[in-house]
Write a protein that holds these residues in place. Structure first.
Motif, short mmCIF file in Angstrom:
data_model
loop_
_atom_site.label_atom_id
_atom_site.label_comp_id
_atom_site.label_asym_id
_atom_site.label_seq_id
_atom_site.Cartn_x
_atom_site.Cartn_y
_atom_site.Cartn_z
N CYS A 93 0.82 -1.21 0.00
CA CYS A 93 0.00 0.00 0.00
C CYS A 93 0.85 1.25 0.00
CB CYS A 93 -0.94 -0.01 1.21
SG CYS A 93 -2.33 -1.13 1.03
N GLY A 94 1.97 1.23 0.74
CA GLY A 94 2.87 2.37 0.73
C GLY A 94 3.47 2.60 -0.65
N ILE A 95 3.89 1.50 -1.30
CA ILE A 95 4.45 1.61 -2.66
C ILE A 95 3.38 2.10 -3.63
CG2 ILE A 95 5.42 0.30 -4.59
CD1 ILE A 95 6.69 -1.57 -2.53
N ASN A 96 2.17 1.60 -3.46
CA ASN A 96 1.06 1.98 -4.33
C ASN A 96 0.84 3.50 -4.33
OD1 ASN A 96 -2.43 2.12 -3.96
ND2 ASN A 96 -1.44 1.74 -5.91
N MET A 97 0.84 4.09 -3.14
CA MET A 97 0.62 5.53 -3.04
C MET A 97 1.77 6.34 -3.61
SD MET A 97 -2.30 6.17 -1.90
CE MET A 97 -3.62 5.04 -1.47
N ILE A 98 2.99 5.86 -3.39
CA ILE A 98 4.16 6.57 -3.93
C ILE A 98 4.17 6.51 -5.45
CG2 ILE A 98 6.68 6.55 -4.06
CD1 ILE A 98 6.69 5.55 -1.16
N GLY A 101 1.42 8.79 -6.77
CA GLY A 101 1.77 10.20 -6.67
C GLY A 101 2.82 10.62 -7.68
N LEU A 102 3.80 9.76 -7.93
CA LEU A 102 4.89 10.10 -8.84
C LEU A 102 4.47 10.05 -10.31
CD1 LEU A 102 7.93 8.23 -7.22
CD2 LEU A 102 7.57 10.70 -7.34
N PHE A 103 3.68 9.04 -10.68
CA PHE A 103 3.48 8.77 -12.11
C PHE A 103 2.05 8.94 -12.62
CE2 PHE A 103 7.09 6.09 -10.73
CZ PHE A 103 8.08 6.64 -11.52
N THR A 268 -5.22 21.31 -6.63
CA THR A 268 -3.94 21.43 -7.33
C THR A 268 -3.22 20.10 -7.42
OG1 THR A 268 -2.69 21.88 -5.29
CG2 THR A 268 -3.68 23.78 -6.43
N ASP A 269 -2.28 20.01 -8.37
CA ASP A 269 -1.46 18.81 -8.50
C ASP A 269 -0.62 18.58 -7.25
OD1 ASP A 269 -2.53 18.78 -11.00
OD2 ASP A 269 -0.63 18.94 -12.10
N ALA A 270 -0.10 19.68 -6.69
CA ALA A 270 0.76 19.56 -5.50
C ALA A 270 -0.01 18.94 -4.34
CB ALA A 270 1.29 20.94 -5.11
N GLN A 271 -1.25 19.38 -4.13
CA GLN A 271 -2.04 18.81 -3.03
C GLN A 271 -2.35 17.34 -3.29
OE1 GLN A 271 -5.40 21.10 -1.55
NE2 GLN A 271 -6.52 19.22 -1.07
N ALA A 272 -2.61 16.99 -4.53
CA ALA A 272 -2.89 15.59 -4.87
C ALA A 272 -1.68 14.71 -4.55
CB ALA A 272 -3.26 15.47 -6.34
N LYS A 273 -0.47 15.20 -4.87
CA LYS A 273 0.73 14.42 -4.59
C LYS A 273 1.00 14.32 -3.10
CE LYS A 273 3.02 15.34 -9.00
NZ LYS A 273 4.20 15.90 -9.70
N THR A 275 -1.24 14.34 -0.81
CA THR A 275 -2.23 13.38 -0.33
C THR A 275 -1.73 11.95 -0.48
OG1 THR A 275 -4.09 14.85 -0.85
CG2 THR A 275 -4.57 12.51 -0.67
N CYS A 276 -1.16 11.64 -1.64
CA CYS A 276 -0.64 10.30 -1.90
C CYS A 276 0.53 9.96 -0.98
CB CYS A 276 -0.21 10.18 -3.35
SG CYS A 276 -1.54 10.26 -4.56
N TYR A 277 1.46 10.92 -0.84
CA TYR A 277 2.65 10.64 -0.03
C TYR A 277 2.30 10.51 1.45
CZ TYR A 277 4.94 12.12 -4.36
OH TYR A 277 5.34 12.24 -5.66
N ALA A 278 1.35 11.32 1.91
CA ALA A 278 0.92 11.20 3.31
C ALA A 278 0.24 9.85 3.56
CB ALA A 278 -0.04 12.35 3.66
#
Length: 552
Positions: A93-98, A101-103, A268-273, A275-278
């Motif tokens: 799940c951690g990898i999934n979110m990273i 967020g990245l791609f 924004t894109d920044a908030q979306a990323k 969210t994923c990293y958190a």
């Protein structure tokens, strides 16, 4: 054993809190609709794209940390044939979110899509996109069924009520507040559910660890006391299967509409990323209580508890070890808090799956295929009807508790084997693929998965693979990372068939197919009108009629 009335009352109080939060959020949704200058249906589907950052983090995390996640983490650690070494869900799940967020944040947000099916309809057209949508819809419905079925089994263990009754009540609550407010209701109830889950399970952990029937878990991690050490073993020959299990969840998760719904709900894109990293940090942390409970259960002499002998594992009830531990290793009123936490975990996944499937049915099927002139009100109505129908289907399937494993297998395998190649191609290799390759990839992945088989659901394993081990019952124990191989094979096939069709058409060997059709044809979806555009259209349609009446 009589019905646990105090337990039922505590669950009832929790459900009322969740339902009240959903009703409050639905009013907020109505206010946002009045302020919204764009499409009102986007308020229901993606929250008007202005969700608060803290709410977006909570709802993203709660969606993944659901009932299946919580129960399976405890089960894997407790099971003496697996152990902590095979508890891959928190890592995955951690990898999934990273990875998401990245791609995948930027591609899905770049054209202001609303659902994951939008780019498929834009590239391939309605017919092919509808075919690709089928496995995604099945996965969402079976995800709902699996989680509701797990809740039914859990409540029946502790509360001694019918699992069908538990499933029906839980499904009804989730359907009601999801119908009322769309993503706003789902997101704000996720905040409450995640807090209940976090506080409730951690509250129970000290009581379980200090139970007189349980040995020191640090000793039982490496020493065989009442069963094999709960730390588990990971042999070199198992590495392929272990990696396959992680990738199955890590990459399969990027194919859920629920993920993109939350990514698209941020301004924004920044908030979306962020969210994923958190969520990538929070998901593994929230698994810790379940892992501890599984370790404590593996360190327990069950003959000294009110559960008695034989142990839950010997009775084939490893999947229910978390509620069993809450019931027999905790004081009664402490276990009630734990049950509220479990119910919260389940509800936080069910509502997300319902809204996920309904959004795609309302927008991509009803609006873009069935009735292209549908107004905003009709789209919202179709989404609500879809929520109800998907909820009823999910609850109906969940009542056949003997098939819960079937639901999980199909949901996970379909997404990883069939959808991951399609999603990667549509976002990153769009200029190299066409509808012929996409369709061929769908058929091939389905064929290969069927040939590999799944003995636990009665599907014969007819395709031999390297490193297979024949078990005593005659079935093969797969060590080969078959899911990943099918995913890679499907991706390669989509690319090869797409280019082969282009090559044939360029040389005149395949008539009736032009280069534009195979490579550059972009199918435009039926536009969704804003409120102003809809009023203007209705006024124009009514004005000729008014003039005719005046002349008469």
């Amino acid at each position: 054993m009589a019905v646990n009335w105090p337990g039922l009352a505590s669950i009832g109080v929790f459900y009322m809190i969740v339902l009240g939060t959903g009703i409050w959020a639905s009013r907020k949704s109505k206010r946002e609709e009045r302020k919204c200058t764009g499409n009102r249906s986007e308020v229901a589907m993606v929250g008007g794209r202005n969700l608060n950052i803290w709410v977006s983090i909570f709802t993203m995390t709660a969606t993944w940390v659901g009932g299946g996640y919580i129960l399976s983490c405890a089960e894997v650690v407790y099971d003496p044939t697996s152990g902590l070494a095979w508890a891959t869900a928190p890592i995955a799940c951690g990898i999934n979110m990273i990875v998401g967020g990245l791609f995948f944040v930027k591609p899905i947000r770049s054209k202001k899509y609303v659902t994951l099916m939008d780019p498929f309809q834009e590239k391939y057209g309605n017919t092919v996109a509808a075919v690709i949508f089928i496995p995604a819809l099945i996965a969402d419905i079976l995800w709902t069924s699996c989680v509701l079925g797990a809740l039914g089994g859990t409540l029946s263990v502790v509360m001694d009520i019918s699992s069908k009754l538990a499933v029906s009540i839980s499904a009804a609550v989730a359907i009601i507040y999801t119908l009322l407010g769309g993503l706003y209701s789902v997101a704000y109830t996720d905040v409450i559910q995640l807090l209940f889950m976090l506080l409730g399970l951690w509250f129970c952990v000290p009581f379980i660890l200090t139970s007189p029937s349980s040995a020191n878990i640090t000793v039982a991690a490496l020493t065989e006391l009442h069963q094999a050490p709960w730390i588990g073993k990971l042999e070199l020959e198992d590495m392929g299967r272990w990696i396959d299990d992680i990738l199955l969840l890590a990459l399969g998760g990027i194919c859920y509409q629920a993920f993109y719904q939350r990514v698209l709900s941020t301004p924004t894109d920044a908030q979306a990323k962020i969210t994923c990293y958190a969520a990538a940090v929070l998901c593994p942390i929230l698994a810790i209580p379940s892992l501890i409970v599984g370790a404590a259960a593996a360190s327990t002499n069950w003959n000294q508890t009110t559960y008695g002998s034989p142990s839950p594992y010997e009775q084939g009830r490893s999947g229910m070890i978390l509620p069993i531990a809450l019931q027999h290793l905790c004081p009664f009123y402490v276990s009630l808090v734990g049950m509220g936490a479990l119910a919260a975990a389940v509800m936080s996944s069910v509502d997300s799956a319902l809204l996920s499937a309904a959004s795609q049915l309302g927008r991509n099927i009803f609006k873009n295929i069935v009735y292209k002139k549908a107004s905003e009100k009709m789209i919202i109505l179709s989404v609500k009807v879809s929520i109800f129908l998907c909820g009823v289907m999910g609850a109906g399937l969940a009542m056949t508790t003997s098939s819960i494993h079937l639901f999980w297998i199909i949901s996970a395998d379909v997404l990883y084997s069939m959808m991951v190649p399609q999603v990667i191609c549509i976002f990153y290799l769009s200029h190299l693929v066409n509808k012929y390759g996409a369709c061929t990839g769908c058929v091939l992945s389905l064929l290969l998965r069927g040939l590999v088989g799944e003995p636990l659901i009665g599907l014969p394993d007819v395709l031999p693979l390297p490193w297979d081990k024949i078990q005593e019952d005659g079935h093969r124990y797969r060590l080969f990372p078959i899911h990943t191989v099918i995913m890679l094979t499907t991706t390669g096939t989509i690319l090869l068939v797409s280019r082969f069709v282009v090559w044939l058409s360029e040389r005149g060997l395949l008539r009736g197919i032009s280069d534009a059709e195979t490579d550059k044809d972009v199918h435009h979806m039926a536009p969704v009108e804003t409120d102003v555009e809809e009023k203007d259209r209705l006024n124009k349609e009514q004005s000729p009629l008014s003039e005719e009446v005046g002349r008469c």
